[in-house]
Design an enzyme around this catalytic site. Structure first.
Site, PDB file in Angstrom:
ATOM      1  N   LEU A  71       1.069  -1.200  -0.027  1.00 40.88           N
ATOM      2  CA  LEU A  71       0.216   0.228   0.023  1.00 40.88           C
ATOM      3  C   LEU A  71       0.875   1.274  -0.090  1.00 40.88           C
ATOM      4  CD1 LEU A  71      -2.846  -1.279   2.415  1.00 40.88           C
ATOM      5  CD2 LEU A  71      -2.564  -1.749  -0.025  1.00 40.88           C
ATOM      6  N   ARG A 123       2.720  15.126   5.655  1.00 42.21           N
ATOM      7  CA  ARG A 123       3.920  15.558   6.637  1.00 42.21           C
ATOM      8  C   ARG A 123       5.202  15.551   6.187  1.00 42.21           C
ATOM      9  NH1 ARG A 123       1.591  12.294  11.572  1.00 42.21           N
ATOM     10  NH2 ARG A 123       3.233  13.159  12.743  1.00 42.21           N
ATOM     11  N   GLY A 136      -3.761   0.899  15.744  1.00 45.25           N
ATOM     12  CA  GLY A 136      -4.831  -0.337  15.960  1.00 45.25           C
ATOM     13  C   GLY A 136      -4.420  -1.155  16.909  1.00 45.25           C
TER      14      GLY A 136
HETATM   15  C1  UD1 Z   1      -3.032   1.797  10.109  1.00 39.45           C
HETATM   16  C2  UD1 Z   1      -3.899   0.573  10.670  1.00 39.45           C
HETATM   17  C3  UD1 Z   1      -3.552   0.446  11.885  1.00 39.45           C
HETATM   18  C4  UD1 Z   1      -2.023   0.065  12.380  1.00 39.45           C
HETATM   19  C5  UD1 Z   1      -1.208   1.571  11.726  1.00 39.45           C
HETATM   20  C6  UD1 Z   1       0.351   1.055  11.593  1.00 39.45           C
HETATM   21  C7  UD1 Z   1      -5.878   0.333   9.403  1.00 39.45           C
HETATM   22  C8  UD1 Z   1      -7.470   0.661   9.405  1.00 39.45           C
HETATM   23  N1  UD1 Z   1      -5.246   0.947  10.526  1.00 39.45           N
HETATM   24  O1  UD1 Z   1      -3.447   2.941  10.728  1.00 39.45           O
HETATM   25  O2  UD1 Z   1      -4.055  -0.846  12.795  1.00 39.45           O
HETATM   26  O3  UD1 Z   1      -1.605   0.170  13.863  1.00 39.45           O
HETATM   27  O4  UD1 Z   1      -1.717   1.360  10.422  1.00 39.45           O
HETATM   28  O5  UD1 Z   1       1.012   2.194  11.002  1.00 39.45           O
HETATM   29  O6  UD1 Z   1      -5.236  -0.455   8.591  1.00 39.45           O
HETATM   30  N2  UD1 Z   1      -3.207   3.701   2.739  1.00 39.45           N
HETATM   31  C9  UD1 Z   1      -3.586   3.399   1.354  1.00 39.45           C
HETATM   32  N3  UD1 Z   1      -4.915   3.955   1.166  1.00 39.45           N
HETATM   33  C10 UD1 Z   1      -5.595   4.189   1.926  1.00 39.45           C
HETATM   34  C11 UD1 Z   1      -5.373   4.323   3.422  1.00 39.45           C
HETATM   35  C12 UD1 Z   1      -4.112   4.057   3.661  1.00 39.45           C
HETATM   36  O7  UD1 Z   1      -2.868   3.149   0.640  1.00 39.45           O
HETATM   37  O8  UD1 Z   1      -6.875   4.534   1.667  1.00 39.45           O
HETATM   38  C13 UD1 Z   1      -1.896   3.248   3.115  1.00 39.45           C
HETATM   39  C14 UD1 Z   1      -1.054   4.366   3.349  1.00 39.45           C
HETATM   40  O9  UD1 Z   1      -0.204   4.760   2.356  1.00 39.45           O
HETATM   41  C15 UD1 Z   1      -0.024   3.880   4.579  1.00 39.45           C
HETATM   42  C16 UD1 Z   1      -0.766   2.595   4.921  1.00 39.45           C
HETATM   43  O10 UD1 Z   1      -1.923   2.256   4.174  1.00 39.45           O
HETATM   44  O11 UD1 Z   1       0.951   3.325   4.048  1.00 39.45           O
HETATM   45  C17 UD1 Z   1      -1.418   3.105   6.711  1.00 39.45           C
HETATM   46  O12 UD1 Z   1      -2.439   4.136   6.291  1.00 39.45           O
HETATM   47  P1  UD1 Z   1      -2.692   5.089   7.461  1.00 39.45           P
HETATM   48  O13 UD1 Z   1      -4.044   5.978   7.269  1.00 39.45           O
HETATM   49  O14 UD1 Z   1      -1.551   5.885   7.945  1.00 39.45           O
HETATM   50  O15 UD1 Z   1      -3.128   4.256   8.501  1.00 39.45           O
HETATM   51  P2  UD1 Z   1      -3.072   4.337  10.087  1.00 39.45           P
HETATM   52  O16 UD1 Z   1      -4.329   5.238  10.558  1.00 39.45           O
HETATM   53  O17 UD1 Z   1      -1.967   4.657  10.622  1.00 39.45           O
END
Ligand code: UD1
Length: 457
Positions: free
Chosen positions: A15, A22, A148
């Site tokens: 992903l 940031r 999470g």
């Molecule tokens: C996510 C996890 C959380 C974990 C944390 C660790 C979920 C719902 N939550 O939270 O349990 O503890 O990561 O860092 O999965 N991304 C996409 N598309 C999206 C959203 C995110 O590609 O629509 C990718 C982002 O590029 C990133 C990763 O997924 O690399 C995590 O996304 P982020 O929104 O940062 O998740 P957290 O809220 O940190």
């Protein structure tokens, strides 16, 4: 389907659709580098090391530049665009064609987690192979807020509760989700479309897959990784932390492999640096990508080396700059303020001081005098300087390329060499010296007279 090692096929979904705001950068977050390699490429390499035969990368809109970087590491990778950032579950859905018909295992990981080790990836695969339906990699950060939480019962994982949706009691849990999750592909298919977005963020959480699978009586497990290994980079400060950790790991690897680092914290490596046994590196040396150093080499302080091969027994620096396409032979000495670019230097040749050697082919046992410059550029074209074996280039020479200096030839100090020098010849490319007898006192008198004249004015 089984692969050669008898294990199920492995797909990795990476992903990379994060906004990365940031980072405050014009460059997409996952293209920022750790150890000279973009973070997304680190994630792909971790997946490859675990045996992933297919790679799917989910990128955000207007991030086509990520595709080219992905292809460089994994030409067969498939890239999917997530046009709206609706959560990690939604992001995985974008890669559906990659897992729709897959029969083996799937590991989802984030492109901004550059330090994941092959060992952690392999442990996920091992558990899936042993019968787990899902394996989540957890860790215990100093401050778990925002992550999470893993709701566990013995060695079973029941659910992952996102911070915003967690109760006070759940927020007290220190074990959290790193984002690295392994699935049997059938399990992923069974749950992915049932994930909803009825939560505090209104996002489709991939982590809801755990509770759905538990309700289906599937076997959900977790492992615990070192917090530094799963560090997620979302700003420059975390990027620096990841870099520091990466460097420490590389230094340890090299020292264990028989390399002496005089002051390890000041020596910086790239992801692909290769160093032979009994090499000694003095403080403040930087290795850019693409460097291979042979055994018994000594690199003294303040050298910057990239895209270069250094042969056994060579001695480099202090203050040498070795650039792209340098092939430095065995036992060569390149001393202070010597710059080498796209040049081949034969065994035992020495350039001890103050030289620029660019687009040159230099033979063995040749001596390059202090201040020698290969004039390789006419403002438009780059040309080659060819120097044979056992040549003596006198100090302060300008070798105007294209030019060839034959084996065993000499060039006089201070020469501007514009024409080829045959083997065995001595070339003088400078004005002949004239001595005027007894002229010095006259010159001094003239100078004194001039000063007296000025004083009157
Ligand atoms: C996510 C996890 C959380 C974990 C944390 C660790 C979920 C719902 N939550 O939270 O349990 O503890 O990561 O860092 O999965 N991304 C996409 N598309 C999206 C959203 C995110 O590609 O629509 C990718 C982002 O590029 C990133 C990763 O997924 O690399 C995590 O996304 P982020 O929104 O940062 O998740 P957290 O809220 O940190």
């Amino acid at each position: 389907m089984e692969n050669g090692a008898g294990m199920a096929e492995l797909l990795s979904i990476i992903l990379a659709a994060g906004e990365g705001t940031r980072m405050r950068s014009a460059t997409p977050k996952v293209l920022h580098q750790v150890g000279g390699l973009p973070m997304v490429s680190h994630a792909i390499r971790a997946a490859q090391a675990a045996g992933a035969s297919s790679i799917a990368v989910v990128i955000g809109p207007n991030h086509e530049s990520i595709s080219a970087v992905v292809m460089a590491v994994s030409p067969s990778a498939r890239v999917y665009e997530q046009t709206e950032r609706l959560g990690t579950g939604h992001a995985v859905r974008q890669a559906r064609p990659a897992f729709e018909t897959a029969s083996g295992n799937v590991i989802v990981l984030y492109a901004d987690t550059p330090l994941v080790t092959p060992a952690t990836m392999a442990s996920i695969v091992a558990r899936l192979e042993a019968g787990a339906d899902i394996v989540v990699v957890g860790f215990e950060p100093d401050d778990p807020s925002g992550y999470g939480r893993l709701l566990t019962e013995g060695d079973r994982l029941l659910a992952i509760r996102e911070h915003k949706d967690a109760t006070e009691a759940e927020r007290a849990i220190g074990l959290v989700n790193s984002g690295i999750i392994g699935f049997r592909s059938a399990t992923l298919r069974a749950v992915i479309d049932r994930i909803g977005n009825d939560n505090a963020k209104g996002e489709f959480y991939l982590t809801d897959a755990i509770e759905l699978a538990t309700a289906d009586k599937r076997k959900v497990e977790y492992t615990v990784a070192d917090a530094m290994e799963v560090i997620g980079v979302d700003d420059r400060s975390k990027l620096a932390k990841a870099e520091t950790q990466f460097q420490e790991l590389r230094r340890d690897d090299f020292m264990r492999a028989g390399v002496t680092l005089k002051d390890p914290a000041t020596i910086h490596f790239s992801w692909d640096t290769e160093i032979g046994r009994d090499v000694t590196i003095w403080p403040n040396v930087v290795f850019g990508p693409g460097v291979r150093i042979g055994a018994d080499v000594e690199i003294r302080s303040f050298c910057d080396i990239e895209q270069a091969v250094i042969g056994e027994g060579a001695s480099i620096g202090p203050f040498a700059r070795i650039r792209g396409g340098a092939e430095v032979g065995p036992d060569v000495h390149l001393g202070n303020f010597v710059e080498v670019k796209k040049s081949r230097i034969g065994a035992g040749t020495k350039a001890g001081h103050l030289s620029y050697l660019g687009d040159a082919v230099i033979g063995a046992r040749t001596n390059i005098g202090a201040g020698t410059i290969t004039c390789n550029y006419d403002g438009v074209n780059k040309d080659v300087t060819t120097i044979g074996d056992d040549v003596f280039i006198g100090s302060n020479a300008s070798l105007v390329a294209p030019v060839t200096i034959g084996d065993g030839a000499y060039t006089a100090s201070g020469s501007v060499i514009t024409e080829d020098v045959p083997a065995g010849a001595v070339a003088f490319g400078r004005a002949r010296q004239v001595n005027k007898s007894d002229y010095a006192p006259k010159l001094r008198e003239q100078a004194l007279a001039k000063r007296a004249q000025k004083g009157k004015r």
